[in-house]
Design a protein around this motif. Structure first.
Motif, PDB file in Angstrom:
ATOM      1  N   UNK A 170      -6.037  -2.511   9.393  1.00 25.99           N
ATOM      2  CA  UNK A 170      -5.206  -1.588   8.609  1.00 25.99           C
ATOM      3  C   UNK A 170      -6.030  -0.947   7.474  1.00 25.99           C
ATOM      4  N   UNK A 171      -6.726  -1.784   6.709  1.00 24.61           N
ATOM      5  CA  UNK A 171      -7.467  -1.255   5.563  1.00 24.61           C
ATOM      6  C   UNK A 171      -8.676  -0.428   6.000  1.00 24.61           C
ATOM      7  N   UNK A 172      -9.222  -0.751   7.158  1.00 22.58           N
ATOM      8  CA  UNK A 172     -10.328   0.068   7.676  1.00 22.58           C
ATOM      9  C   UNK A 172      -9.810   1.431   8.123  1.00 22.58           C
ATOM     10  N   UNK A 173      -8.694   1.446   8.844  1.00 19.00           N
ATOM     11  CA  UNK A 173      -8.094   2.701   9.305  1.00 19.00           C
ATOM     12  C   UNK A 173      -7.681   3.567   8.119  1.00 19.00           C
ATOM     13  N   UNK A 174      -7.134   2.928   7.083  1.00 25.48           N
ATOM     14  CA  UNK A 174      -6.709   3.653   5.886  1.00 25.48           C
ATOM     15  C   UNK A 174      -7.890   4.011   4.967  1.00 25.48           C
ATOM     16  N   UNK A 175      -9.082   3.546   5.340  1.00 27.37           N
ATOM     17  CA  UNK A 175     -10.293   3.776   4.548  1.00 27.37           C
ATOM     18  C   UNK A 175     -10.169   3.220   3.136  1.00 27.37           C
ATOM     19  N   UNK A 176      -9.609   1.993   3.056  1.00 26.56           N
ATOM     20  CA  UNK A 176      -9.438   1.332   1.762  1.00 26.56           C
ATOM     21  C   UNK A 176      -9.929  -0.115   1.797  1.00 26.56           C
ATOM     22  N   UNK A 177     -11.016  -0.415   2.484  1.00 27.74           N
ATOM     23  CA  UNK A 177     -11.469  -1.817   2.552  1.00 27.74           C
ATOM     24  C   UNK A 177     -11.833  -2.397   1.194  1.00 27.74           C
ATOM     25  N   UNK A 178     -12.158  -1.521   0.236  1.00 22.04           N
ATOM     26  CA  UNK A 178     -12.535  -1.979  -1.102  1.00 22.04           C
ATOM     27  C   UNK A 178     -11.379  -2.686  -1.809  1.00 22.04           C
ATOM     28  N   UNK A 179     -10.157  -2.441  -1.379  1.00 21.22           N
ATOM     29  CA  UNK A 179      -8.994  -3.052  -2.015  1.00 21.22           C
ATOM     30  C   UNK A 179      -8.807  -4.520  -1.625  1.00 21.22           C
ATOM     31  N   UNK A 192       6.848   1.389   2.233  1.00 23.55           N
ATOM     32  CA  UNK A 192       7.415   1.159   3.556  1.00 23.55           C
ATOM     33  C   UNK A 192       8.846   0.624   3.487  1.00 23.55           C
ATOM     34  N   UNK A 193       9.036  -0.460   2.761  1.00 24.06           N
ATOM     35  CA  UNK A 193      10.345  -1.119   2.737  1.00 24.06           C
ATOM     36  C   UNK A 193      11.385  -0.236   2.063  1.00 24.06           C
ATOM     37  N   UNK A 194      11.002   0.389   0.953  1.00 20.40           N
ATOM     38  CA  UNK A 194      11.929   1.276   0.261  1.00 20.40           C
ATOM     39  C   UNK A 194      12.359   2.426   1.170  1.00 20.40           C
ATOM     40  N   UNK A 195      11.415   2.961   1.944  1.00 17.67           N
ATOM     41  CA  UNK A 195      11.709   4.077   2.837  1.00 17.67           C
ATOM     42  C   UNK A 195      12.633   3.651   3.969  1.00 17.67           C
ATOM     43  N   UNK A 196      12.413   2.442   4.503  1.00 18.51           N
ATOM     44  CA  UNK A 196      13.282   1.933   5.569  1.00 18.51           C
ATOM     45  C   UNK A 196      14.710   1.779   5.063  1.00 18.51           C
ATOM     46  N   UNK A 197      14.854   1.203   3.873  1.00 15.90           N
ATOM     47  CA  UNK A 197      16.190   1.027   3.296  1.00 15.90           C
ATOM     48  C   UNK A 197      16.836   2.381   3.031  1.00 15.90           C
ATOM     49  N   UNK A 198      16.070   3.328   2.500  1.00 14.23           N
ATOM     50  CA  UNK A 198      16.620   4.659   2.235  1.00 14.23           C
ATOM     51  C   UNK A 198      17.021   5.347   3.529  1.00 14.23           C
ATOM     52  N   UNK A 199      16.195   5.187   4.565  1.00 16.54           N
ATOM     53  CA  UNK A 199      16.471   5.810   5.858  1.00 16.54           C
ATOM     54  C   UNK A 199      17.774   5.274   6.455  1.00 16.54           C
ATOM     55  N   UNK A 200      18.051   3.980   6.230  1.00 17.94           N
ATOM     56  CA  UNK A 200      19.243   3.357   6.813  1.00 17.94           C
ATOM     57  C   UNK A 200      20.506   3.598   5.992  1.00 17.94           C
ATOM     58  N   UNK A 201      20.362   4.104   4.785  1.00 19.07           N
ATOM     59  CA  UNK A 201      21.516   4.235   3.904  1.00 19.07           C
ATOM     60  C   UNK A 201      22.573   5.200   4.424  1.00 19.07           C
ATOM     61  N   UNK A 202      22.146   6.252   5.130  1.00 21.60           N
ATOM     62  CA  UNK A 202      23.115   7.218   5.632  1.00 21.60           C
ATOM     63  C   UNK A 202      24.030   6.621   6.686  1.00 21.60           C
ATOM     64  N   UNK A 208      10.477  10.344   2.551  1.00 21.43           N
ATOM     65  CA  UNK A 208       9.454  10.670   3.534  1.00 21.43           C
ATOM     66  C   UNK A 208       9.591   9.728   4.739  1.00 21.43           C
ATOM     67  N   UNK A 209      10.002  10.276   5.879  1.00 20.14           N
ATOM     68  CA  UNK A 209      10.214   9.460   7.082  1.00 20.14           C
ATOM     69  C   UNK A 209       8.902   8.971   7.685  1.00 20.14           C
ATOM     70  N   UNK A 210       7.793   9.543   7.222  1.00 23.94           N
ATOM     71  CA  UNK A 210       6.484   9.121   7.744  1.00 23.94           C
ATOM     72  C   UNK A 210       6.270   7.638   7.540  1.00 23.94           C
ATOM     73  N   UNK A 211       6.723   7.113   6.398  1.00 20.27           N
ATOM     74  CA  UNK A 211       6.554   5.695   6.114  1.00 20.27           C
ATOM     75  C   UNK A 211       7.428   4.826   7.019  1.00 20.27           C
ATOM     76  N   UNK A 212       8.576   5.365   7.405  1.00 19.42           N
ATOM     77  CA  UNK A 212       9.442   4.637   8.333  1.00 19.42           C
ATOM     78  C   UNK A 212       8.748   4.503   9.681  1.00 19.42           C
ATOM     79  N   UNK A 244       0.808  -1.217   0.000  1.00 15.46           N
ATOM     80  CA  UNK A 244       0.000   0.000   0.000  1.00 15.46           C
ATOM     81  C   UNK A 244       0.842   1.268   0.000  1.00 15.46           C
ATOM     82  N   UNK A 245       1.973   1.242   0.672  1.00 18.99           N
ATOM     83  CA  UNK A 245       2.855   2.404   0.725  1.00 18.99           C
ATOM     84  C   UNK A 245       4.298   1.936   0.521  1.00 18.99           C
TER      85      UNK A 245
END
Length: 346
Positions: free
Chosen positions: A300-309, A109-119, A256-260, A106-107
């Motif tokens: 998760x999908x209810x909180x994100x308002x995406x149950x249709x997915x 997440x993994x790419x952001x974690x890897x990017x965050x750790x790269x420094x 975007x650190x929000x995803x981390x 959905x987001x």
């Protein structure tokens, strides 16, 4: 034809998993027989679309199981009915745990974690250590699927670095990292099965396994130094070159650190809930974890308002993902039959 058989197999495996949970809560003799029959049907159906190389292992295990029942003189029909129920908990777990990937898709997440750790991972040793740690963390969610996902992410990051030395560097870190997950990652079937059936303390098993895994990671990182010296390639300079390139990129979508932070919350919410429920509810982990995951995904999908997915994810899961694991489910069904036949000799 194969496509229709795949769909029928997927439906049988899904019904098999649902029957497992119903049987646990109802203790119904009818559902016990239904579970066995569905398992046998799924096992036999797999031979119609699996190639002989992939079907040979499960066929060999089932043949040995039949021979053992004949030697012991026990009822083969009763052996089949009981044997094809043995691995129902493990198969249900293997069906449900990969559904966690619906959340991770959905987001970024993994790419952001890897990017965050790269420094932090700016040397060859640190990057190797980091790859193994990240592989273990993602394995909590994706099991075996963590291997190709992490490899693709690392490959994208190091896309300018080619050659045998770099392939050895990337692949050994990821494969060794995943191999060590069997010592402590609670969603790995072999670890969970051992803890559940030996009656061991889950927190203590995880702590001990994590410490042993950390020792293995440190040793692997040390050995990677000698491998790097053997190839004579300056891996640290290559990593720093890629870090500089990424740092100069203004269009990187993973900064975007929000995803981390969301990933950390997701991790804690899922596995924290599992530990809490285990402390409050005296139930086997093979039952607790799949149920927790299902409600966690729904939340998760209810909180994100995406149950249709959920409908599109479920459709693709049944039509594409489950048939890809047909060999794995077939082997587990046969292995359960074999385990039960060995018990008949006692």
């Amino acid at each position: 034809m194969d496509k229709d058989l795949n769909r029928v197999f997927s439906m049988l495996i899904c019904i098999y998993a649902v029957s497992h949970f119903i049987l646990y809560f109802t203790r119904s003799e009818v559902f016990s027989i239904v579970l066995s029959i569905i398992g046998v049907c799924a096992f036999l159906l797999s031979f119609f679309f699996l190639r002989i190389q992939k079907a040979s292992i499960s066929l060999f295990l089932a043949t040995i199981a039949v021979l053992l029942h004949l030697i012991s003189g026990t009822s083969l029909i009763e052996g089949v009915l009981s044997g094809f129920r043995v691995m129902s908990g493990l198969i249900s777990l293997l069906i449900i745990v990969p559904m966690i990937s619906w959340v991770l898709r959905e987001e970024s997440y993994i790419e952001s974690v890897i990017h965050f750790a790269q420094s932090v991972l700016n040397t060859s040793r640190r990057f190797y250590f980091g790859m193994m740690i990240i592989t273990q963390l993602i394995s909590f969610f994706l099991l075996f699927g963590a291997i190709p996902m992490i490899y693709q992410m690392v490959n994208d990051f190091l896309h300018n670095q080619k050659g045998e030395a770099w392939e050895n560097y990337k692949s050994t870190a990821i494969l060794r990292g995943f191999a060590l997950t069997t010592m402590w990652v609670v969603s790995i079937p072999s670890f969970l099965f051992a803890v559940d059936h030996l009656g061991a303390s889950l927190p203590l098993s995880i702590v001990q396994g994590a410490l042993l895994s950390l020792v293995g990671i440190v040793l692997s990182t040390m050995f990677s130094y000698f491998q790097e010296q053997k190839y004579g390639i300056p891996i640290t300079s290559g990593i720093q070159e890629e870090l500089k390139r990424i740092g100069n990129s203004s269009n990187n979508q993973f900064k975007d650190k929000r995803y981390v932070y969301e990933f950390v919350i997701l991790f804690i919410s899922l596995f924290g809930t599992i530990f809490l429920l285990k402390a409050l509810w005296n139930v086997k982990l093979l039952l607790l974890i799949p149920i927790t995951i299902i409600f966690w995904i729904l939340a998760y999908f209810i909180v994100k308002k995406r149950p249709y997915k959920l409908g599109s994810y479920g459709k693709r899961f049944v039509q594409e993902d489950i048939p890809k694991q047909a060999q794995q489910y077939s082997i587990l069904l046969a292995a359960g039959f074999l385990v039960d036949s060995v018990k008949s000799l006692e």
